[in-house]
Scaffold this motif. Sequence first.
Motif, PDB file in Angstrom:
ATOM      1  N   TYR A   1       0.811  -1.211   0.000  1.00 43.18           N
ATOM      2  CA  TYR A   1       0.000   0.000   0.000  1.00 43.18           C
ATOM      3  C   TYR A   1       0.848   1.266   0.000  1.00 43.18           C
ATOM      4  O   TYR A   1       0.435   2.297   0.495  1.00 43.18           O
ATOM      5  CB  TYR A   1      -1.000  -0.002   1.162  1.00 43.18           C
ATOM      6  CG  TYR A   1      -2.059  -1.048   0.951  1.00 43.18           C
ATOM      7  CD1 TYR A   1      -3.223  -0.748   0.277  1.00 43.18           C
ATOM      8  CD2 TYR A   1      -1.866  -2.350   1.382  1.00 43.18           C
ATOM      9  CE1 TYR A   1      -4.183  -1.708   0.055  1.00 43.18           C
ATOM     10  CE2 TYR A   1      -2.823  -3.324   1.151  1.00 43.18           C
ATOM     11  CZ  TYR A   1      -3.982  -2.994   0.489  1.00 43.18           C
ATOM     12  OH  TYR A   1      -4.922  -3.946   0.258  1.00 43.18           O
TER      13      TYR A   1
ATOM     14  N   SER B   1       2.565   3.802  -2.607  1.00 46.20           N
ATOM     15  CA  SER B   1       2.584   4.109  -4.035  1.00 46.20           C
ATOM     16  C   SER B   1       4.013   4.079  -4.556  1.00 46.20           C
ATOM     17  O   SER B   1       4.945   4.490  -3.869  1.00 46.20           O
ATOM     18  CB  SER B   1       1.944   5.468  -4.300  1.00 46.20           C
ATOM     19  OG  SER B   1       2.745   6.511  -3.781  1.00 46.20           O
TER      20      SER B   1
ATOM     21  N   THR C   1      -3.571   6.127 -13.913  1.00 43.54           N
ATOM     22  CA  THR C   1      -4.427   5.098 -13.331  1.00 43.54           C
ATOM     23  C   THR C   1      -3.623   3.812 -13.167  1.00 43.54           C
ATOM     24  O   THR C   1      -2.704   3.535 -13.938  1.00 43.54           O
ATOM     25  CB  THR C   1      -5.665   4.797 -14.202  1.00 43.54           C
ATOM     26  OG1 THR C   1      -5.253   4.354 -15.495  1.00 43.54           O
ATOM     27  CG2 THR C   1      -6.562   6.025 -14.321  1.00 43.54           C
TER      28      THR C   1
ATOM     29  N   HIS D   1      -6.961   0.550  -8.699  1.00 40.24           N
ATOM     30  CA  HIS D   1      -6.157   0.688  -7.483  1.00 40.24           C
ATOM     31  C   HIS D   1      -5.696   2.114  -7.211  1.00 40.24           C
ATOM     32  O   HIS D   1      -5.349   2.427  -6.073  1.00 40.24           O
ATOM     33  CB  HIS D   1      -4.919  -0.210  -7.564  1.00 40.24           C
ATOM     34  CG  HIS D   1      -5.238  -1.644  -7.307  1.00 40.24           C
ATOM     35  ND1 HIS D   1      -5.025  -2.244  -6.096  1.00 40.24           N
ATOM     36  CD2 HIS D   1      -5.770  -2.596  -8.116  1.00 40.24           C
ATOM     37  CE1 HIS D   1      -5.400  -3.507  -6.159  1.00 40.24           C
ATOM     38  NE2 HIS D   1      -5.859  -3.749  -7.364  1.00 40.24           N
ATOM     39  N   TRP D   2      -5.642   2.954  -8.243  1.00 38.28           N
ATOM     40  CA  TRP D   2      -5.151   4.324  -8.025  1.00 38.28           C
ATOM     41  C   TRP D   2      -5.590   5.194  -9.183  1.00 38.28           C
ATOM     42  O   TRP D   2      -5.510   4.789 -10.342  1.00 38.28           O
ATOM     43  CB  TRP D   2      -3.641   4.329  -7.936  1.00 38.28           C
ATOM     44  CG  TRP D   2      -2.992   5.517  -7.285  1.00 38.28           C
ATOM     45  CD1 TRP D   2      -3.562   6.427  -6.431  1.00 38.28           C
ATOM     46  CD2 TRP D   2      -1.624   5.903  -7.396  1.00 38.28           C
ATOM     47  NE1 TRP D   2      -2.632   7.329  -6.012  1.00 38.28           N
ATOM     48  CE2 TRP D   2      -1.427   7.030  -6.594  1.00 38.28           C
ATOM     49  CE3 TRP D   2      -0.539   5.386  -8.103  1.00 38.28           C
ATOM     50  CZ2 TRP D   2      -0.203   7.675  -6.478  1.00 38.28           C
ATOM     51  CZ3 TRP D   2       0.685   6.016  -7.988  1.00 38.28           C
ATOM     52  CH2 TRP D   2       0.847   7.145  -7.178  1.00 38.28           C
TER      53      TRP D   2
ATOM     54  N   VAL E   1      -5.000   9.336 -10.226  1.00 34.48           N
ATOM     55  CA  VAL E   1      -4.464  10.672  -9.940  1.00 34.48           C
ATOM     56  C   VAL E   1      -4.765  11.543 -11.145  1.00 34.48           C
ATOM     57  O   VAL E   1      -4.291  11.273 -12.250  1.00 34.48           O
ATOM     58  CB  VAL E   1      -2.946  10.655  -9.670  1.00 34.48           C
ATOM     59  CG1 VAL E   1      -2.470  12.056  -9.263  1.00 34.48           C
ATOM     60  CG2 VAL E   1      -2.582   9.645  -8.599  1.00 34.48           C
TER      61      VAL E   1
ATOM     62  N   ALA F   1      -2.640   8.840   1.180  1.00 32.28           N
ATOM     63  CA  ALA F   1      -4.048   8.952   0.801  1.00 32.28           C
ATOM     64  C   ALA F   1      -4.544  10.381   0.947  1.00 32.28           C
ATOM     65  O   ALA F   1      -5.454  10.813   0.239  1.00 32.28           O
ATOM     66  CB  ALA F   1      -4.903   8.007   1.645  1.00 32.28           C
TER      67      ALA F   1
ATOM     68  N   GLN G   1      -5.978  13.107  -6.139  1.00 33.61           N
ATOM     69  CA  GLN G   1      -6.321  11.682  -6.111  1.00 33.61           C
ATOM     70  C   GLN G   1      -7.829  11.572  -5.983  1.00 33.61           C
ATOM     71  O   GLN G   1      -8.436  12.268  -5.174  1.00 33.61           O
ATOM     72  CB  GLN G   1      -5.655  10.987  -4.922  1.00 33.61           C
ATOM     73  CG  GLN G   1      -4.148  10.953  -5.041  1.00 33.61           C
ATOM     74  CD  GLN G   1      -3.508  10.285  -3.851  1.00 33.61           C
ATOM     75  OE1 GLN G   1      -2.971   9.214  -3.980  1.00 33.61           O
ATOM     76  NE2 GLN G   1      -3.566  10.929  -2.690  1.00 33.61           N
TER      77      GLN G   1
ATOM     78  N   THR H   1     -11.067   5.314  -5.667  1.00 31.35           N
ATOM     79  CA  THR H   1     -10.709   4.083  -6.363  1.00 31.35           C
ATOM     80  C   THR H   1     -11.820   3.067  -6.123  1.00 31.35           C
ATOM     81  O   THR H   1     -12.839   3.387  -5.499  1.00 31.35           O
ATOM     82  CB  THR H   1      -9.379   3.517  -5.816  1.00 31.35           C
ATOM     83  OG1 THR H   1      -9.597   3.108  -4.454  1.00 31.35           O
ATOM     84  CG2 THR H   1      -8.257   4.544  -5.894  1.00 31.35           C
TER      85      THR H   1
ATOM     86  N   GLY I   1      -6.629   7.589  -3.037  1.00 28.41           N
ATOM     87  CA  GLY I   1      -5.320   7.137  -2.593  1.00 28.41           C
ATOM     88  C   GLY I   1      -4.959   5.789  -3.191  1.00 28.41           C
ATOM     89  O   GLY I   1      -5.822   5.050  -3.676  1.00 28.41           O
ATOM     90  N   TYR I   2      -3.685   5.491  -3.142  1.00 25.49           N
ATOM     91  CA  TYR I   2      -3.170   4.246  -3.698  1.00 25.49           C
ATOM     92  C   TYR I   2      -3.591   3.062  -2.838  1.00 25.49           C
ATOM     93  O   TYR I   2      -3.418   3.063  -1.630  1.00 25.49           O
ATOM     94  CB  TYR I   2      -1.637   4.303  -3.779  1.00 25.49           C
ATOM     95  CG  TYR I   2      -1.007   3.040  -4.298  1.00 25.49           C
ATOM     96  CD1 TYR I   2      -1.019   2.758  -5.655  1.00 25.49           C
ATOM     97  CD2 TYR I   2      -0.420   2.129  -3.441  1.00 25.49           C
ATOM     98  CE1 TYR I   2      -0.451   1.592  -6.153  1.00 25.49           C
ATOM     99  CE2 TYR I   2       0.158   0.963  -3.923  1.00 25.49           C
ATOM    100  CZ  TYR I   2       0.136   0.702  -5.279  1.00 25.49           C
ATOM    101  OH  TYR I   2       0.693  -0.445  -5.755  1.00 25.49           O
TER     102      TYR I   2
END
Length: 147
Positions: free
Chosen positions: A16, A18, A36, A50-51, A53, A69, A80, A83, A89-90
């Motif tokens: 978790y 990034s 993405t 998953h992400w 931005v 996050a 961000q 998701t 957040g990642y």
Amino acid sequence: MSAASSPCPDLNLIHYTSPALSWKNPPAGTKSFVLTVYDKDAPTGLGWMHWVVADIPADVRRLPAGITAQGGRLPKGALQTRTDFGTPGYGGACPPEGREHRYEFTLTALKVAKLPNITAESTPALVGFFTKANSLGEAKFTVEHRR
């Protein structure tokens, strides 16, 4: 446009955190980017985002590892969005044990500085719609991960 990442073991997909990413040679006229990270093998029938931005400024050429996050370490102006985990957040990779999943990183160059009507609560589908509508080009790479 081309994209690069740190070596695969440093991606920390399952932790978790990034990953650090960099890119070069965006198309002429680029005013911003969207990043993405998508798991096309998630057992949902639709994959798993998953992400996301959005609104990465056009002069940015890298994202540092460890973007929080809350947006810590994120370039000024970038955003961000939600998701498939339900929050911005990642979200790290965690495929079912014994199965390999493909995580597709896509950086899209845009002809607009900011995507319209996008907030931190926007869904991946809405960000994707406005990204495709304003795209100048994209770069992709895929990381395979198994646990």
